[in-house]
Design a protein around this motif. Structure first.
Motif, PDB file in Angstrom:
ATOM      1  N   GLY A 180       6.413   1.534  11.711  1.00 17.39           N
ATOM      2  CA  GLY A 180       6.477   2.974  11.451  1.00 17.39           C
ATOM      3  C   GLY A 180       5.205   3.679  11.910  1.00 17.39           C
ATOM      4  N   GLU A 181       4.085   2.998  11.731  1.00 16.43           N
ATOM      5  CA  GLU A 181       2.799   3.548  12.188  1.00 16.43           C
ATOM      6  C   GLU A 181       2.788   3.664  13.702  1.00 16.43           C
ATOM      7  OE1 GLU A 181       0.223   0.857  10.018  1.00 16.43           O
ATOM      8  OE2 GLU A 181      -1.463   2.182  10.519  1.00 16.43           O
ATOM      9  N   ALA A 182       3.346   2.647  14.371  1.00  9.38           N
ATOM     10  CA  ALA A 182       3.417   2.678  15.840  1.00  9.38           C
ATOM     11  C   ALA A 182       4.245   3.881  16.292  1.00  9.38           C
ATOM     12  CB  ALA A 182       4.015   1.381  16.373  1.00  9.38           C
ATOM     13  N   PHE A 183       5.325   4.144  15.574  1.00  6.27           N
ATOM     14  CA  PHE A 183       6.141   5.325  15.897  1.00  6.27           C
ATOM     15  C   PHE A 183       5.343   6.603  15.635  1.00  6.27           C
ATOM     16  CE2 PHE A 183       9.997   2.666  15.897  1.00  6.27           C
ATOM     17  CZ  PHE A 183      10.691   3.254  16.940  1.00  6.27           C
ATOM     18  N   ASP A 184       4.710   6.673  14.464  1.00  8.20           N
ATOM     19  CA  ASP A 184       4.014   7.907  14.082  1.00  8.20           C
ATOM     20  C   ASP A 184       2.824   8.199  14.997  1.00  8.20           C
ATOM     21  OD1 ASP A 184       5.802   8.226  12.036  1.00  8.20           O
ATOM     22  OD2 ASP A 184       4.527   7.309  10.518  1.00  8.20           O
ATOM     23  N   CYS A 316      17.564   4.544   3.941  1.00  5.20           N
ATOM     24  CA  CYS A 316      16.540   3.854   4.743  1.00  5.20           C
ATOM     25  C   CYS A 316      15.151   4.358   4.374  1.00  5.20           C
ATOM     26  CB  CYS A 316      16.766   4.100   6.232  1.00  5.20           C
ATOM     27  SG  CYS A 316      18.252   3.338   6.877  1.00  5.20           S
ATOM     28  N   THR A 317      14.984   5.664   4.440  1.00  4.83           N
ATOM     29  CA  THR A 317      13.679   6.240   4.107  1.00  4.83           C
ATOM     30  C   THR A 317      13.535   6.264   2.570  1.00  4.83           C
ATOM     31  OG1 THR A 317      14.784   8.342   4.456  1.00  4.83           O
ATOM     32  CG2 THR A 317      13.303   7.632   6.185  1.00  4.83           C
ATOM     33  N   ASP A 318      12.315   6.543   2.099  1.00  2.00           N
ATOM     34  CA  ASP A 318      12.044   6.419   0.672  1.00  2.00           C
ATOM     35  C   ASP A 318      13.021   7.239  -0.176  1.00  2.00           C
ATOM     36  OD1 ASP A 318      10.043   4.713   1.249  1.00  2.00           O
ATOM     37  OD2 ASP A 318       8.399   6.129   0.923  1.00  2.00           O
TER      38      ASP A 318
HETATM   39  O1  KG4 Z   1      10.209   3.592   4.153  1.00  3.60           O
HETATM   40  P1  KG4 Z   1       9.554   4.875   4.493  1.00  3.60           P
HETATM   41  O2  KG4 Z   1      10.313   6.146   4.236  1.00  3.60           O
HETATM   42  O3  KG4 Z   1       8.170   5.009   3.779  1.00  3.60           O
HETATM   43  C1  KG4 Z   1       7.312   3.934   3.653  1.00  3.60           C
HETATM   44  O4  KG4 Z   1       7.535   3.083   2.754  1.00  3.60           O
HETATM   45  O5  KG4 Z   1       6.392   3.849   4.495  1.00  3.60           O
HETATM   46  O6  KG4 Z   1       9.164   4.776   6.036  1.00  3.60           O
HETATM   47  C2  KG4 Z   1       8.534   5.818   6.685  1.00  3.60           C
HETATM   48  C3  KG4 Z   1       8.346   5.436   8.123  1.00  3.60           C
HETATM   49  C4  KG4 Z   1       7.502   6.471   8.878  1.00  3.60           C
HETATM   50  O7  KG4 Z   1       6.570   5.793   9.646  1.00  3.60           O
HETATM   51  C5  KG4 Z   1       8.553   7.182   9.693  1.00  3.60           C
HETATM   52  O8  KG4 Z   1       8.034   7.745  10.882  1.00  3.60           O
HETATM   53  C6  KG4 Z   1       9.509   6.063  10.004  1.00  3.60           C
HETATM   54  O9  KG4 Z   1       9.610   5.363   8.789  1.00  3.60           O
HETATM   55  N1  KG4 Z   1      10.829   6.577  10.423  1.00  3.60           N
HETATM   56  C7  KG4 Z   1      11.320   6.407  11.661  1.00  3.60           C
HETATM   57  C8  KG4 Z   1      12.563   7.088  11.689  1.00  3.60           C
HETATM   58  N2  KG4 Z   1      12.769   7.658  10.462  1.00  3.60           N
HETATM   59  C9  KG4 Z   1      11.683   7.327   9.699  1.00  3.60           C
HETATM   60  N3  KG4 Z   1      10.825   5.752  12.729  1.00  3.60           N
HETATM   61  C10 KG4 Z   1      11.566   5.761  13.842  1.00  3.60           C
HETATM   62  N4  KG4 Z   1      12.747   6.406  13.958  1.00  3.60           N
HETATM   63  C11 KG4 Z   1      13.282   7.078  12.912  1.00  3.60           C
HETATM   64  N5  KG4 Z   1      14.454   7.705  13.028  1.00  3.60           N
END
Ligand code: KG4
Ligand code: ZN
Length: 362
Positions: A180-184, A316-318
């Motif tokens: 996720g960090e790599a994406f951000d 998927c996300t928090d």
């Molecule tokens: O699980 P999460 O909501 O929070 C944490 O526990 O970290 O994950 C957030 C991460 C962020 O880095 C965000 O950019 C990434 O998930 N993320 C995505 C997408 N939706 C969320 N990365 C790539 N493509 C997405 N569609």
């Protein structure tokens, strides 16, 4: 108002529904969800702080904590209303204990404990990653173990062998940045707005992944470990070079960069499936919302005859549905927390409260 993540199941208005409340405040989402003790998700609400942190290009921990304080009561109240559950119907409170931002976690833990104490019900500490993992079963309740689970979020890229529910054997993890960090960070370099992952995903959809090829870090070394910081540097150098030459479309660059991350995640996950002789793979966490990752995983699973558990996007996300789901499992096993339950920013998986007798309730 909080975003509604789930159509609630209708419940007759006057029938008491013994339920469990899930609370999540580990990062920048204030979330509450209600689960019936029969194991049915009744409501799932998220108040996102993206607007607050967007101006700063990333999560500001101090602001996150303050926003949680401001929103938590409202979100919880709304989750109960939507579930048509009253305070006395709550039989337990499950709250994310860690890992996450210390100040943000403290808000949820304090609120959860205070609520549990006031209602005279037990409080359950949930590990954030166990919550994400539970989201796979929220969607596929009969998903069989043993299986491989890949957790890909903003802070974690962990590959587990799960011999049975609740047992996690770590096979590998990132040695530096999480996926996720790599994406951000990649999104930031490409000038995209926060949150970067979804923005990069959208941009990449209009590009061709074969135009700009990035290295696949650690694809053929490091066992089941990952490394993404070198990829980020490759993008930086590519963008510097590009500014001196004729430029490729940002969509092609985003698409090529995303493809490198997806390739490594998919390849190592399926390698683990083969190595451990299992036929099931679950992929959870924010990055599992990535459209390209989902497409590639689905195609590969179909081709190789592997059962794939991919939570729907809003799991998927928090979110708090996953915390309630993990809490519900703990409730069945009577794994209550004691009243000294505290936020633990670096909590290790499997280190939440062991099976214990009910705490002394008021
Ligand atoms: O699980 P999460 O909501 O929070 C944490 O526990 O970290 O994950 C957030 C991460 C962020 O880095 C965000 O950019 C990434 O998930 N993320 C995505 C997408 N939706 C969320 N990365 C790539 N493509 C997405 N569609
Ligand atoms: Zn998360």
């Amino acid at each position: 108002m909080p975003r509604n993540g789930q159509t609630p199941t209708s419940v007759p208005s006057c029938a008491p529904v013994p339920s469990l409340l899930g609370i999540e405040t580990s990062c920048d989402e204030t979330a509450a969800a209600v689960f019936s003790l029969q194991g049915q998700l009744l409501s799932n609400l998220v108040a996102s702080q993206h607007e607050v942190h967007g101006r700063f290009g990333g999560v500001v921990p101090e602001l996150a904590s303050r926003k949680h304080v401001e929103k938590i009561e409202e979100v919880t109240q709304a989750a109960l209303e939507q579930a048509r559950v009253r305070w006395p119907d709550l039989r337990a409170i499950a709250v994310t204990q860690g890992p996450g931002l210390a100040g943000a976690l403290v808000v949820g833990v304090s609120f959860g404990k205070a609520l549990a104490y006031a209602l005279g019900v037990p409080c359950i500490g949930v590990h954030h990653l166990e919550g994400h993992i539970a989201s796979a079963w929220l969607e596929h309740p009969d998903f069989a173990t043993p299986c491989i689970v890949l957790v890909v979020s903003g802070g974690h890229t962990h590959l587990y062998l799960v011999p049975q529910r609740g047992e996690y054997r770590l096979l590998g993890k990132t040695l530096d940045d999480a996926a996720g960090e790599a994406f951000d960070k990649g999104a930031k370099m490409l000038g995209l707005s926060y949150p970067g992952g979804p923005a990069l995903d959208r941009l990449a959809q209009t590009g061709d992944p074969s135009v700009v090829r990035f290295p696949r870090p650690y694809l053929n070394k490091g066992g089941f470990n990952f490394s993404f910081s070198g990829l980020k540097t490759s993008l930086l150098y590519y963008l510097r070079r590009q500014s001196l030459q004729t430029s490729s479309s940002p969509a092609h660059v985003a698409s090529g960069y995303q493809e490198a991350i997806v390739d490594v995640l998919v390849e190592k996950s399926f390698r683990a499936v083969r190595r451990y002789g299992v036929d099931g793979l679950a992929v959870v966490g924010g990055v599992s919302a990535n459209s390209r990752l989902r497409t590639v995983l689905q195609a590969r699973a179909e081709k190789e005859g592997i059962r794939l558990a991919l939570p729907r996007m809003h799991f998927c996300t928090d979110n708090a549905a996953m915390v309630a789901a993990a809490g519900w499992w703990a409730y069945q096993e009577q794994r209550w927390a004691s009243w000294d339950l505290d936020a633990q920013p670096g909590l290790a998986i499997g280190a939440t409260m062991p099976a214990s007798p009910p705490p002394n309730l008021p």
